[in-house]
Structures are given as C-alpha cells and as structure tokens.
Design a protein around this motif. Structure first.
Motif, PDB file in Angstrom:
ATOM      1  N   TYR A  53      59.211  40.444   2.693  1.00  0.00           N
ATOM      2  CA  TYR A  53      58.789  39.095   2.294  1.00  0.00           C
ATOM      3  C   TYR A  53      57.464  39.184   1.533  1.00  0.00           C
ATOM      4  N   PRO A  54      57.509  39.660   0.286  1.00  0.00           N
ATOM      5  CA  PRO A  54      56.271  39.905  -0.463  1.00  0.00           C
ATOM      6  C   PRO A  54      55.437  38.659  -0.760  1.00  0.00           C
ATOM      7  N   HIS A  55      56.026  37.466  -0.656  1.00  0.00           N
ATOM      8  CA  HIS A  55      55.256  36.242  -0.919  1.00  0.00           C
ATOM      9  C   HIS A  55      54.572  35.712   0.336  1.00  0.00           C
ATOM     10  N   ALA A  56      54.957  36.208   1.494  1.00  0.00           N
ATOM     11  CA  ALA A  56      54.359  35.749   2.748  1.00  0.00           C
ATOM     12  C   ALA A  56      52.965  36.345   2.921  1.00  0.00           C
ATOM     13  N   SER A  57      52.112  35.613   3.605  1.00  0.00           N
ATOM     14  CA  SER A  57      50.774  36.083   3.951  1.00  0.00           C
ATOM     15  C   SER A  57      50.860  36.635   5.376  1.00  0.00           C
ATOM     16  N   ILE A  58      50.749  37.953   5.516  1.00  0.00           N
ATOM     17  CA  ILE A  58      51.004  38.593   6.804  1.00  0.00           C
ATOM     18  C   ILE A  58      49.744  39.268   7.321  1.00  0.00           C
ATOM     19  N   THR A  59      49.423  38.980   8.589  1.00  0.00           N
ATOM     20  CA  THR A  59      48.278  39.595   9.255  1.00  0.00           C
ATOM     21  C   THR A  59      48.755  40.291  10.514  1.00  0.00           C
ATOM     22  N   GLY A  60      48.375  41.556  10.672  1.00  0.00           N
ATOM     23  CA  GLY A  60      48.677  42.307  11.881  1.00  0.00           C
ATOM     24  C   GLY A  60      47.478  42.295  12.808  1.00  0.00           C
ATOM     25  N   TYR A  61      47.726  42.018  14.077  1.00  0.00           N
ATOM     26  CA  TYR A  61      46.658  41.967  15.085  1.00  0.00           C
ATOM     27  C   TYR A  61      46.923  43.001  16.170  1.00  0.00           C
ATOM     28  N   ASP A  62      45.868  43.674  16.602  1.00  0.00           N
ATOM     29  CA  ASP A  62      45.965  44.607  17.721  1.00  0.00           C
ATOM     30  C   ASP A  62      44.599  44.688  18.394  1.00  0.00           C
ATOM     31  N   LEU A  63      44.594  45.017  19.668  1.00  0.00           N
ATOM     32  CA  LEU A  63      43.328  45.176  20.397  1.00  0.00           C
ATOM     33  C   LEU A  63      42.626  46.487  20.083  1.00  0.00           C
ATOM     34  N   LYS A  87      42.118  41.794  17.424  1.00  0.00           N
ATOM     35  CA  LYS A  87      42.101  40.483  18.062  1.00  0.00           C
ATOM     36  C   LYS A  87      42.970  40.507  19.311  1.00  0.00           C
ATOM     37  N   ASP A  88      42.578  39.729  20.289  1.00  0.00           N
ATOM     38  CA  ASP A  88      43.334  39.549  21.519  1.00  0.00           C
ATOM     39  C   ASP A  88      44.475  38.574  21.245  1.00  0.00           C
ATOM     40  N   ALA A  89      45.683  38.988  21.526  1.00  0.00           N
ATOM     41  CA  ALA A  89      46.847  38.133  21.290  1.00  0.00           C
ATOM     42  C   ALA A  89      47.262  37.395  22.563  1.00  0.00           C
ATOM     43  N   SER A  90      46.302  37.171  23.442  1.00  0.00           N
ATOM     44  CA  SER A  90      46.592  36.446  24.679  1.00  0.00           C
ATOM     45  C   SER A  90      46.974  35.010  24.360  1.00  0.00           C
ATOM     46  N   ALA A  91      47.409  34.290  25.347  1.00  0.00           N
ATOM     47  CA  ALA A  91      47.834  32.899  25.158  1.00  0.00           C
ATOM     48  C   ALA A  91      46.740  32.058  24.514  1.00  0.00           C
ATOM     49  N   SER A  92      45.486  32.252  24.904  1.00  0.00           N
ATOM     50  CA  SER A  92      44.410  31.448  24.327  1.00  0.00           C
ATOM     51  C   SER A  92      44.233  31.762  22.843  1.00  0.00           C
ATOM     52  N   GLY A  93      44.380  33.028  22.471  1.00  0.00           N
ATOM     53  CA  GLY A  93      44.280  33.405  21.068  1.00  0.00           C
ATOM     54  C   GLY A  93      45.420  32.842  20.240  1.00  0.00           C
ATOM     55  N   ARG A  94      46.622  32.838  20.804  1.00  0.00           N
ATOM     56  CA  ARG A  94      47.779  32.286  20.087  1.00  0.00           C
ATOM     57  C   ARG A  94      47.616  30.789  19.884  1.00  0.00           C
TER      58      ARG A  94
END
Length: 93
Positions: A35-45, A69-76
């Motif tokens: 999906y080259p038009h999508a803006s994609i960000t990868g997150y990891d601790l 970044k923390d992908a915990s419920a609060s971060g989401r």
C-alpha cells in the motif's frame, strides 16, 4: 472485513496505519510495499529494533516511519482519533 480494509488502504486520502510491535520492521515494510499511498508507522518498545527497522526500510527503499512507543491500551486510545488501522503481525515474543 479484510476486503474493506484492503479497499481503504488503497484510497485517497491516504490511510494512516500503525504497526504495533513491529520488531525490526519486516511487517511494516511489507505493508508499505503493498500500500504505497498509505502512511505507515511501525511502533516497538525496543530501541535497537527500531534502529534496525529504519535501516531495513532504507535498504528496501520504502517510505515508512518507526518510533519507540508503548502499544498498551492507553497508547492505542491516544492515537485512536488519527489512526485508521492498527496491525500486529507476529508481535508475541
């Protein structure tokens, strides 16, 4: 549905996707290729994983962003107003 998500990721304006628990970035890179038009960000601790993911994306020639970044419920919840899709592919370690 998956069909709806597939359609949305190819539309304009570009969708924003968060790849949670991206590790060294292979799933994020695959999404960017598909999906080259999508803006994609990868997150990891893990900062080392983020550094390696950035190098892998550069080597792959795709435009993605990586962040520690923390992908915990609060971060989401904080990102819920701006992110259209969240993925987590193989994040259980």
């Amino acid at each position: 549905t998956v069909a709806d998500l597939h359609a949305r990721l190819g539309e304009d304006p570009p969708a924003r996707v968060a790849d949670l628990g991206c590790g060294v970035g292979w799933s994020t890179i695959a999404l960017a290729r598909a999906y080259p038009h999508a803006s994609i960000t990868g997150y990891d601790l893990d900062q080392r994983s983020i550094v390696e993911a950035s190098g892998n994306a550069s080597d792959a020639g795709v435009s993605v962003t990586f962040a520690r970044k923390d992908a915990s419920a609060s971060g989401r919840r904080a990102a819920s107003n701006t992110i259209r899709s969240r993925t987590s592919i193989g994040a259980v370690r």
